[in-house]
Each structure stands twice: as C-alpha cells, then as structure tokens.
Design an enzyme around this catalytic site. Structure first.
Site, PDB file in Angstrom:
ATOM      1  N   ASP A   1       0.864  -1.182   0.000  1.00  0.00           N
ATOM      2  CA  ASP A   1       0.000   0.000   0.000  1.00  0.00           C
ATOM      3  C   ASP A   1       0.895   1.225   0.000  1.00  0.00           C
ATOM      4  O   ASP A   1       1.766   1.362   0.862  1.00  0.00           O
ATOM      5  CB  ASP A   1      -0.898  -0.014   1.243  1.00  0.00           C
ATOM      6  CG  ASP A   1      -1.737   1.246   1.361  1.00  0.00           C
ATOM      7  OD1 ASP A   1      -2.667   1.402   0.555  1.00  0.00           O
ATOM      8  OD2 ASP A   1      -1.438   2.078   2.235  1.00  0.00           O
TER       9      ASP A   1
ATOM     10  N   ASP B   1      -3.539   1.545   6.750  1.00  0.00           N
ATOM     11  CA  ASP B   1      -2.553   1.147   5.739  1.00  0.00           C
ATOM     12  C   ASP B   1      -2.217  -0.346   5.811  1.00  0.00           C
ATOM     13  O   ASP B   1      -2.054  -1.005   4.785  1.00  0.00           O
ATOM     14  CB  ASP B   1      -1.271   1.968   5.894  1.00  0.00           C
ATOM     15  CG  ASP B   1      -1.540   3.458   5.773  1.00  0.00           C
ATOM     16  OD1 ASP B   1      -2.531   3.830   5.116  1.00  0.00           O
ATOM     17  OD2 ASP B   1      -0.760   4.248   6.342  1.00  0.00           O
TER      18      ASP B   1
ATOM     19  N   GLU C   1      -1.465  -1.425  -5.707  1.00  0.00           N
ATOM     20  CA  GLU C   1      -2.727  -0.856  -6.159  1.00  0.00           C
ATOM     21  C   GLU C   1      -2.448   0.123  -7.294  1.00  0.00           C
ATOM     22  O   GLU C   1      -1.329   0.579  -7.477  1.00  0.00           O
ATOM     23  CB  GLU C   1      -3.437  -0.153  -5.015  1.00  0.00           C
ATOM     24  CG  GLU C   1      -2.627   0.983  -4.435  1.00  0.00           C
ATOM     25  CD  GLU C   1      -3.179   1.462  -3.115  1.00  0.00           C
ATOM     26  OE1 GLU C   1      -4.397   1.457  -2.961  1.00  0.00           O
ATOM     27  OE2 GLU C   1      -2.375   1.833  -2.260  1.00  0.00           O
TER      28      GLU C   1
END
Ligand SMILES: [Zn+2]
Length: 278
Positions: free
Chosen positions: A61, A229, A148
C-alpha cells in the site's frame, strides 16, 4: 577511459565493475555540469535466474504518511519517506527563491542557477537510489508482488506536494515492474476500483463510511480494529494469494463504480455499514 574523439584518456569514477563485450558508450552532461558515460555491454544475463524467495506473496500500500506499507508471509511493516528528501525539498525552495531574485545574466545568477541545479540533481539521485533499493529488496524477497493502481491516490489533496509523491510512486511501480520481469516474479497491479482500504481483511465487510482521514477503524461486522494502511496492504496480499473469501476485485467493481458515475450493480452487503471509530 579512452574515447575515439579524445587524444588522451579521461579520469573516471567507476560506479560498478562490469564484465562482457562493450557495444557502445553514451556520454551525457547533466545540468549541474557533471559528465556521465553509460556503457552498453553484451553479457550472459545472470538476472533471469529464478531464485527461491523467502516469501511467496506481498501486498504493498503506497501512502503519504509512510511511503509504503508492506504485508508478506511473515507479517506487515512500514517504510518511512526518507527524511533527507523532505529536507532537500525545502532547500530547493530556498535556492529557487534566491535564484529568482538575482539579476538575469549576472555572475551571481549563474552561481545560484548552478547551486539549484546541483540540489535538484542530488534530490533526484537520492530518491532514485531509495526507490531502486526498496524495489530490489521487495523483488528479492517475494515471488508475487501486488500493488494498487495509484490513480485513486493521485486524486487526494495532500500536504506533500502532489508532484513529489506522484513521481516517487509511479517510478517505484515502474521499477518494481521491470525488476519483476528480470527476476521472473509476478507483478500484479489491481484495478483502481478495488477498495483495498475499505475492505475488512478479516471478514471481507466493506466499510463505505471510511473517510480519508480515518487512520484506524473498527469493522462494524466483526469488531476487528484496523490500521488503515496495514489493512489495505493485507487485502492486496490476499489478492496475491488468491484467497477466495475476499475476492475483492469483484466486490470492488460492484460497489465503487457508483462513485465514478458508473452503473451500480446490486450488492448483498448493503446493510450494517456503520463506522465505529476505534
Ligand atoms: Zn470485519
């Protein structure tokens, strides 16, 4: 180094030893007045050897508070933004101001320009070094790397200048991607509609009320308290594992599309999305 156009050899600083047949040399000059020679070699590529990794999968992340939060087979950890980068950015602002105050074309203006160019070069080298080392370490350790799509994050308004964060992120992903190719790893970039932050990694509940400033949250369905996170990186990690109970890519496409003005499909998980702040 001996080059065809030069009568004498030039003293160089060798950054890395190399082995192989030299094909060509490209000499470039940076704006802070340094010369670089990059040497193209023909070599037996040792990079494509597939080495057994310690961890099978990792989810990453990317964030503003921390550069990255990583979850792999052994757990989660956070990677800080390098402090010298932040300080260096401040110095650039000061040098920029000083440069713009100088009379154009004057000696002092040229000096200030050079100082600014040097600082820019320093920052960009330092950032690249950080990004290369981190991406290499992650590729060395993991067989599957899941990240991502950063477009969503790019929309965020932040204290950090957007360009700073963005350039770091997209470069980092580029480095991860080509290093993954070199070393025979799998690189997965999930769809931008995948709500890595909103899904509870424990039960798969999607918390639509999660706000951007919520750093921790409590899952209303199962009661688990999440670090935002860490939870996101665990969800990305699960994508890498292909864990069926989360299958978030599907779920994401169902729910998040309405936010982007796309037709919303019915979801079985509409009820009970109440935020309990942890
Ligand atoms: Zn839950």
């Amino acid at each position: 180094m001996y080059l065809p156009k030069l009568r004498e050899g030039v003293k160089i600083e060798l950054h890395r030893r190399f082995d192989g047949k030299i094909k060509s040399v490209t000499v470039s000059k940076t704006s802070d007045g340094k010369y670089f020679a990059s040497i193209l070699l023909e070599t037996q590529d040792p990079r494509n050897k597939v080495v057994e990794t310690k961890s099978k999968t990792c989810g990453i992340d990317l964030g503003l508070e921390h550069f990255a939060t990583v979850t792999n087979d052994f757990g989660s950890y956070k990677v800080e933004h390098p402090k010298y980068l932040r300080r260096g950015e401040e110095r650039i602002k000061r040098l920029q101001k000083s440069f713009s105050k100088k009379q154009k074309g004057s000696k002092n203006s040229e000096k200030a320009r050079l100082r600014l160019a040097r600082q820019h070069a320093y920052i960009s080298n330092a950032r690249n070094d950080f990004l290369h080392k981190l991406s290499k370490a992650i590729i060395d350790e993991n067989q599957v790397v899941v990240v991502e799509d950063i477009n969503v994050k790019g929309l965020l308004k932040t204290r950090l200048t957007k360009s700073v964060a963005d350039s770091g992120w997209s470069k980092f992903l580029t480095y991860l991607k080509y290093k993954a190719e070199w070393y025979g790893r799998t690189f997965i970039q999930v769809d931008q509609f995948f709500p890595s932050s909103k899904l509870c990694h424990r039960c798969g509940h999607k918390n639509d009320d999660l706000a951007l400033h919520d750093r921790t949250w409590c899952c209303p369905a199962c009661g688990e308290i999440h670090d935002r996170d860490v939870n996101a990186s665990i969800n990305l990690y699960y994508v890498g594992l292909g864990r069926p109970e989360v299958t978030p890519v599907e779920q994401a496409l169902v729910d998040d599309r309405s936010l982007y003005g796309l037709p919303k499909k019915p979801s079985c998980n509409e009820a009970g999305s109440l935020t309990v702040k942890g």
